[in-house]
Every structure is written in C-alpha cells, then in structure tokens.
Design an enzyme around this catalytic site. Structure first.
Site, PDB file in Angstrom:
ATOM      1  N   HIS A  55       0.886  -0.863  -0.120  1.00 41.28           N
ATOM      2  CA  HIS A  55      -0.113   0.004  -0.234  1.00 41.28           C
ATOM      3  C   HIS A  55       0.849   1.414  -0.448  1.00 41.28           C
ATOM      4  O   HIS A  55       2.071   1.133   0.190  1.00 41.28           O
ATOM      5  CB  HIS A  55      -1.173  -0.190   1.448  1.00 41.28           C
ATOM      6  CG  HIS A  55      -1.664  -1.495   1.628  1.00 41.28           C
ATOM      7  ND1 HIS A  55      -3.271  -0.855   1.114  1.00 41.28           N
ATOM      8  CD2 HIS A  55      -1.126  -2.124   2.122  1.00 41.28           C
ATOM      9  CE1 HIS A  55      -3.488  -2.008   1.658  1.00 41.28           C
ATOM     10  NE2 HIS A  55      -3.022  -2.983   2.368  1.00 41.28           N
ATOM     11  N   GLU A 137       2.636  -0.629   4.611  1.00 37.98           N
ATOM     12  CA  GLU A 137       2.334   0.275   3.927  1.00 37.98           C
ATOM     13  C   GLU A 137       3.701   1.552   4.038  1.00 37.98           C
ATOM     14  O   GLU A 137       4.621   0.956   4.330  1.00 37.98           O
ATOM     15  CB  GLU A 137       1.706   1.270   5.000  1.00 37.98           C
ATOM     16  CG  GLU A 137       0.024   0.837   5.110  1.00 37.98           C
ATOM     17  CD  GLU A 137      -0.556   1.763   4.202  1.00 37.98           C
ATOM     18  OE1 GLU A 137      -0.606   2.142   3.376  1.00 37.98           O
ATOM     19  OE2 GLU A 137      -2.018   1.062   4.574  1.00 37.98           O
ATOM     20  N   HIS A 173      -2.611  -2.682  -3.181  1.00 35.40           N
ATOM     21  CA  HIS A 173      -4.113  -2.356  -2.726  1.00 35.40           C
ATOM     22  C   HIS A 173      -4.743  -2.208  -3.935  1.00 35.40           C
ATOM     23  O   HIS A 173      -6.116  -3.061  -4.107  1.00 35.40           O
ATOM     24  CB  HIS A 173      -3.917  -1.776  -2.180  1.00 35.40           C
ATOM     25  CG  HIS A 173      -5.030  -1.671  -1.335  1.00 35.40           C
ATOM     26  ND1 HIS A 173      -5.582  -0.417  -0.186  1.00 35.40           N
ATOM     27  CD2 HIS A 173      -6.350  -2.365  -1.035  1.00 35.40           C
ATOM     28  CE1 HIS A 173      -7.008  -0.666   0.704  1.00 35.40           C
ATOM     29  NE2 HIS A 173      -7.307  -1.706   0.198  1.00 35.40           N
TER      30      HIS A 173
END
Ligand code: ZN
Length: 213
Positions: A55, A137, A173
C-alpha cells in the site's frame, strides 16, 4: 491467473532455519520498531498467509515525516487537526508494517493476527484478503515515486517473510480492490522490487486483469 508451484522464498536449509530464529519473534519482525495497534483480530484458523499486499499512505496526503499515520493506526489521530480528516473521522484501520521515506520500519500488528488494511478485496480467487495477507504500507502518495531506502527495507522484509509464512504472491492494494483503490499507484516500480528479490514474475501482479471471482 497466476500459479506459483514453487514458493518464492529461500529454499530449505540450515542457514535459513537459523535466520528464521533471528528474524522473527513469533509474528513480530525483529528489525521493526513495535508500535502495537488495537485494530486487529484473529485470522481464520485455516488461513494460509501467502499474500503480501503493498500500500501507500500519507497524512495529510502528500505530507511526509509526521506522526499522523502512526496516530491513525493507533486510534490517536486528532480528527480536527486537518480538514482532510473529516472524511476519515472515526476510521479504525491498521497495517502490519509501515515503511517511512527514509526506510525506517514500524510494525503495528503481529503478523499472526489479522490487520485491517485491505477492506473488501479479492485476489488469487480468494476474497477478504485481510484474512490471509500481510499488509505493508509505504509512506507515499499514489502517482508519486518511492525512495530507494523504502525499496531496500521492503525487499528485506519480503525476503524474510517466507521464513515464517508460505508467501506465494505480492500485489498492490489496487490489484486486490480494483476500481476502489489505486495505491501504491503507477509510481511504484514493480520491476525494481522483483529484481531485488529475484522472485519469479508469476509471484507479482500480471499485466492482464484477472477475471472477476
Ligand atoms: Zn491501501
């Protein structure tokens, strides 16, 4: 469709077993700074954790180096601190890992547990990707590029995850929630990650769109 008959991770051997002992403390990665989030739950008992989801995130979007993402993942964000936060007020989310622009690595959720990063999603013919994926992330913004230090940390983490989990796929994602999510976006260099890892191309998102499940 992707098939990975062989796991992309290192082959079996005493060296890998020894490294496994040093890289992981249960589901916690020793090279990450721990900042436990309350936003997680149990994985299904039969979950095969074979997917890494990449992400990008920054708060406010495009602003780097602050504590806001940490605060979001630990339910400590001041929703009134920026107008953007009105649209995400009360959101309870998390990811297993967060890699800052300088490559510094944070872990919010034990990888043995289910973090809340994917939302409605489907990949390799399985829905609810939170059940059986590890969410990473990168501090960034869709459409912008990422730092060499972030690729280095990401590659090291990806290389160590198969010591503990049967990783067979890496996707963004945007690939597991197409149309709904766009991160990490076109600024993320998938070929760079693939060449850093020397994993087969079948492990990574394919050019053609997967048929709907
Ligand atoms: Zn995302």
């Amino acid at each position: 469709m992707t098939t990975a008959s062989e796991p992309p991770g290192p082959r079996e051997g005493a060296a890998q077993e020894a490294r496994e002992d040093t890289a992981w403390d249960g589901g916690w990665y020793r090279d990450a700074t721990r900042e436990p989030s309350p936003n997680y739950g149990p994985r299904p008992a039969d979950a095969s954790i074979d997917l890494i989801v990449v992400h990008s995130i920054s708060l406010p979007p495009g602003v780097y180096g602050g504590r806001q993402v940490h605060q979001l993942f630990t339910n400590a964000l001041d929703w009134d601190a920026h107008p953007y936060y009105a649209g995400i007020r009360g959101l309870q989310v998390s990811a297993h890992f967060f890699i800052e622009r300088d490559g510094r690595l944070w872990q919010f959720v034990d990888c043995d547990q289910r973090a809340w990063h994917a939302g409605p999603s489907s990949y390799r013919s399985r829905a609810n990707c939170n059940d059986d994926s590890v969410g990473i992330e990168l501090e960034g913004l869709e459409g912008q590029t990422f730092e060499p230090a972030q690729y280095a940390t990401l590659a090291r983490l990806c290389r160590d995850l198969p010591q503990r989990y049967p990783i067979a796929h890496v996707a963004g994602h945007e690939h597991i929630a197409p149309g709904r999510k766009q991160d990490p976006g076109p600024g993320f260099d998938w070929m760079r990650l693939q060449s850093q890892l020397s994993w087969p191309s079948s492990v990574f998102p394919q050019k053609s769109t997967e048929p709907p499940p």
